[in-house]
Design a protein around this motif. Structure first.
Motif, mmCIF file in Angstrom:
data_model
loop_
_atom_site.group_PDB
_atom_site.id
_atom_site.type_symbol
_atom_site.label_atom_id
_atom_site.label_comp_id
_atom_site.label_asym_id
_atom_site.label_seq_id
_atom_site.Cartn_x
_atom_site.Cartn_y
_atom_site.Cartn_z
ATOM 1 N N PHE A 121 0.819 -1.214 0.000
ATOM 2 C CA PHE A 121 0.000 0.000 0.000
ATOM 3 C C PHE A 121 0.852 1.264 0.000
ATOM 4 O O PHE A 121 0.576 2.204 -0.730
ATOM 5 N N CYS A 122 1.912 1.284 0.776
ATOM 6 C CA CYS A 122 2.759 2.476 0.859
ATOM 7 C C CYS A 122 3.788 2.537 -0.263
ATOM 8 O O CYS A 122 4.413 3.580 -0.473
ATOM 9 N N THR A 123 3.979 1.441 -0.976
ATOM 10 C CA THR A 123 5.077 1.322 -1.934
ATOM 11 C C THR A 123 5.091 2.416 -3.000
ATOM 12 O O THR A 123 6.154 2.989 -3.253
ATOM 13 N N PRO A 124 3.970 2.768 -3.632
ATOM 14 C CA PRO A 124 4.044 3.838 -4.630
ATOM 15 C C PRO A 124 4.604 5.146 -4.057
ATOM 16 O O PRO A 124 5.466 5.776 -4.664
ATOM 17 N N GLY A 125 4.144 5.527 -2.890
ATOM 18 C CA GLY A 125 4.648 6.748 -2.262
ATOM 19 C C GLY A 125 6.114 6.635 -1.882
ATOM 20 O O GLY A 125 6.885 7.587 -2.021
ATOM 21 N N MET A 126 6.515 5.449 -1.416
ATOM 22 C CA MET A 126 7.916 5.224 -1.069
ATOM 23 C C MET A 126 8.804 5.316 -2.309
ATOM 24 O O MET A 126 9.874 5.924 -2.270
ATOM 25 N N GLY A 168 8.104 11.527 6.065
ATOM 26 C CA GLY A 168 6.722 11.809 5.681
ATOM 27 C C GLY A 168 6.001 10.638 5.055
ATOM 28 O O GLY A 168 4.895 10.788 4.551
ATOM 29 N N ASN A 169 6.608 9.454 5.075
ATOM 30 C CA ASN A 169 5.996 8.253 4.509
ATOM 31 C C ASN A 169 5.842 7.204 5.603
ATOM 32 O O ASN A 169 6.813 6.862 6.268
ATOM 33 N N ILE A 170 4.635 6.687 5.752
ATOM 34 C CA ILE A 170 4.380 5.690 6.784
ATOM 35 C C ILE A 170 4.198 4.317 6.150
ATOM 36 O O ILE A 170 3.442 4.152 5.201
ATOM 37 N N CYS A 171 4.900 3.335 6.714
ATOM 38 C CA CYS A 171 4.711 1.931 6.361
ATOM 39 C C CYS A 171 4.351 1.207 7.648
ATOM 40 O O CYS A 171 5.058 1.339 8.641
ATOM 41 N N ARG A 172 3.285 0.458 7.606
ATOM 42 C CA ARG A 172 2.855 -0.255 8.805
ATOM 43 C C ARG A 172 3.276 -1.715 8.798
ATOM 44 O O ARG A 172 2.913 -2.459 9.692
#
Length: 160
Positions: free
Chosen positions: A102-107, A132-136
């Motif tokens: 889910f976070c990969t594109p932003g990362m 500024g990027n959250i990965c859970r």
């Protein structure tokens, strides 16, 4: 309604938006570019990160009309011209810099912006840039390793 004209992933785009339409919604709903994710709607998570005129921007913080005339790059525009993964995307795959994705594109978009500014970042610089990027899911270790590998640095001794 307001007319907007921009270049998205190298292609000219024309649309009509309400003044309150966020760039992330225009990209996802009108252009069907669903790789840009909506995670929080409050500019906290970084899942919606895109590049606007070369700068990293959280698309939930910008109205679509503000991108009128701009060049916008989304995760869909990161692949190589032949459709293969970019070096950053490949590094995320090779070094397991993702879990749920889910976070990969932003990362990936953040990593591209960082490597443009700092071609050989230190681990500390990568960690600071990703604030500024959250990965859970991942704990960030493999994400950092992937970004450093994408910069051409040897990460064989890095602990995952």
């Amino acid at each position: 309604m307001t007319d907007v004209k921009m270049t998205v992933n190298g292609q000219p785009v024309l649309g009509q938006v309400e003044g309150r339409t966020l760039l992330v919604d225009f990209l996802r709903t009108d252009l069907k570019l669903t790789g840009t994710h909506v995670g929080c709607d409050t500019s906290q998570c970084g899942a919606c990160l895109v590049h606007v005129n070369g700068a990293a921007v959280k698309a939930c913080t910008m109205f679509a009309f503000e991108a009128d005339g701009a060049e916008v790059t989304t995760i869909e525009g990161m692949a190589e011209p032949d459709g293969s993964l970019s070096r950053i995307q490949q590094a995320f795959q090779d070094h397991h810099g993702l879990q749920c994705g889910f976070c990969t594109p932003g990362m990936v978009m953040s990593a591209a912006a960082l490597l443009k500014e700092t071609p050989k970042p230190t681990e500390a610089e990568v960690r600071a840039y990703l604030e500024g990027n959250i990965c859970r899911c991942t704990g960030y270790h493999n994400i950092i390793k992937a970004i450093m590998a994408a910069s051409g640095q040897d990460v064989s001794a890095a602990v995952a």
